[in-house]
Every structure is written in C-alpha cells, then in structure tokens.
Design a protein around this motif. Structure first.
Motif: not given
Length: 314
Positions: A8-15
């Motif tokens: 789920p891509l509601a919060v994409p990764p920061k790194l």
C-alpha cells in the motif's frame, strides 16, 4: 512468506536501498536507461537512494561512473562511501581474527583457498580461482596468513573462501559452523564462494545505522535484493522486495516481489513509488487550497454580517 506485487502506497518510503548484481543491474552488468532515470526521479522527489552491494571498495569508483553519484555501502556492509567514492566509514576484520579464521577453516575443510579484500588492495592464494576476480592483474599472491600481515594501514573488509569440490550449500554450512561468532558468513554468487565479514557487520546493520543518522527509521526504508547476503537487509526494513529472479530463500523471506533485474524490476517499483508520491502531494495541495478557500469564504461572510451591525465568529 507470501509475496504480493506492491505495498500500500499511502506513505511511500523515505529511502531506497538496492543491491546491484542481479537486482538493479541487468544480467550483463549494465544499468538500463529506465533504471538510471528512475533513480534520478526518486532523488528529485526527495527519496534518498543508497546502493548496497557485496562488491569491494576498490570497485566503487568505477561503479559510480556507471550508476551515478550515490551513497554506497560496499563489501556486505563493511564500508560506507560518499557519492564521490571516498570511504566514509569502515568496519574491518581484525588481523588476529582473520588469521585464526583462516587456520580453523583449513583444519575443518581441507582444500579451501582464500582471497582477501582490503580498502584498495586485493590479494589471493595461488590456488584461488582466477575466474572469481575476472582475471584482474593481482600483484599480491601468497598464503592468506602472510597477506594479512603484509598489508598495513588498509582495512581488511572481506575474506572470500573457495572450495573446488564441495557444493555451495554444504560448503557454506561447514564454513558458517567453523566461523561461529568470529565472523558474519554469507554467500552471494551462486558459485562455491563463501564470504566473511567482521562480527555483526551486514548490509542491514550498516544500512540501518547510516539511515538513522539521516533521520530515516528502518520502517521507512524499501530494500531490493536477490541473494542470501541481502537477507539481513530485507528483514530489517519496512518494505522488502525480492527480485523474481532471486534465490529461493530471498523469495521466501521478502514481503513483496518485483519483476526480474532484466525487466528493470527496481525501476518498475520506483516508478510506482514516484507516482504515488506525486498523487499524495497533489491531494495535499488540493486539500490545502480547499481549506484556504473555505476560510476565505467564511471571512467574507463574516465581513458582510459585520457591516450590517451583526456579530460574527470566524
């Protein structure tokens, strides 16, 4: 673990942390234009990119010429490199530990031969196979114990062991038991090579420590890999991706599955991340504009009522 294509891509990764061979790079060792563009787009969008590889420090400058300037964690976590290739940190194997490990391996597994990776120097024993270092010119050829004592001032970051007859799985298990807690033991080539790093030095330990200093928690990292030396890293992060061409153990351990390296699987997933991030930013901007519009409308209505000698609460 059951792999699913995308998280789920509601919060994409920061790194983004990606392995190279068999993962980011195609099977011929090349970086596709699509993958290069995806890395650049991710960084422009504010997502950090770290290259995490088993390759030795001496190969980092040429790697960066091919892939572009990124932070590199090399030698399975034993070194961290600035985007210009210079070593920022090193976690070497102590010389006495290396000598003791080599001696125990010789006693436990007759026929084994060794190579050693230092900061910028590579040495190997006479019996070590040339195909494993692609015929590069090597001036330092001697028994491993002598190589360790001959090199001063350069960190010993990895020991490689080869056996001409034992299958990889059996060789690896014997080597792991022999090393015990004196070294981290892994393999990454699919060939009869086993790799040793200093105790508690893996791709995961170095990546998580470096990321924490940048203000990025492990659950905010997406990692990509294909071989057993990637397993600690994949288990340590929030978004773990096995390449579809990966080792069975990696496919079983990762939470998600990416297309193969020859299908530009890392780029495929990064493009999804970038798209999701753009959508989230557009949605946040639209919400902010809507809130500003509502606030302006309330203020206008209040002003109209006040001009009629009424009262208003905004």
């Amino acid at each position: 673990m059951t792999n699913v294509p995308f998280p789920p891509l509601a919060v994409p990764p920061k790194l983004i942390a990606t392995d190279l061979d068999g993962t980011l790079l195609r099977s011929d060792g090349s970086l596709s234009p699509r993958s290069r563009a995806a890395l650049a787009s991710a960084e422009r969008a504010g997502t950090r990119v770290v290259l995490v590889t088993g390759r030795p420090p001496r190969g980092v400058p040429a790697l960066l010429e091919r892939v572009g300037p990124h932070v590199v964690i090399a030698a399975n976590g034993a070194t961290v490199h600035f985007p210009d290739g210079a070593i920022a940190q090193a976690f070497p194997i102590p010389s006495c530990t290396a000598v003791q490990l080599v001696r125990r391996m010789r006693a436990a597994i007759p026929g084994v031969s060794f190579a050693l990776e230092f900061g910028e120097v590579f040495g190997h024993e006479p019996g070590y196979p040339e195909w494993s270092f692609e015929g590069d010119a090597v001036e330092l050829v001697a028994p491993a114990e002598k190589i360790v004592t001959r090199i001063a001032g350069s960190p010993l970051v990895k020991i490689l062991a080869h056996h001409p007859d034992l299958p990889l799985d059996g060789f690896y298990e014997q080597a792991r038991r022999t090393a015990g807690r004196s070294a981290e033991t892994t393999h990454s080539t699919g060939l009869s090579l086993v790799e040793f790093s200093a105790p508690r030095v893996t791709k995961a330990t170095t990546l998580v420590a470096w990321s924490s200093r940048q203000g990025v928690a492990s659950h905010e990292i997406a990692a990509f890999g294909d071989m057993p030396n990637d397993l600690p890293m994949l288990r340590a992060v929030g978004y773990s991706y096995a390449m579809s061409n990966g080792h069975p153990d990696v496919l079983a351990a990762a939470r998600y599955r990416a297309p193969s390296n020859d299908e530009d699987g890392v780029a495929h997933v990064l493009e999804e991340f970038i798209h999701a991030q753009a959508q989230a930013q557009a949605q946040a901007q639209a919400q902010a504009q809507a809130q500003a519009h509502r606030a302006s409308a309330r203020a206008g209505a209040c002003g109209a009522r006040e001009s009629g000698a009424g009262s208003c609460s905004v």
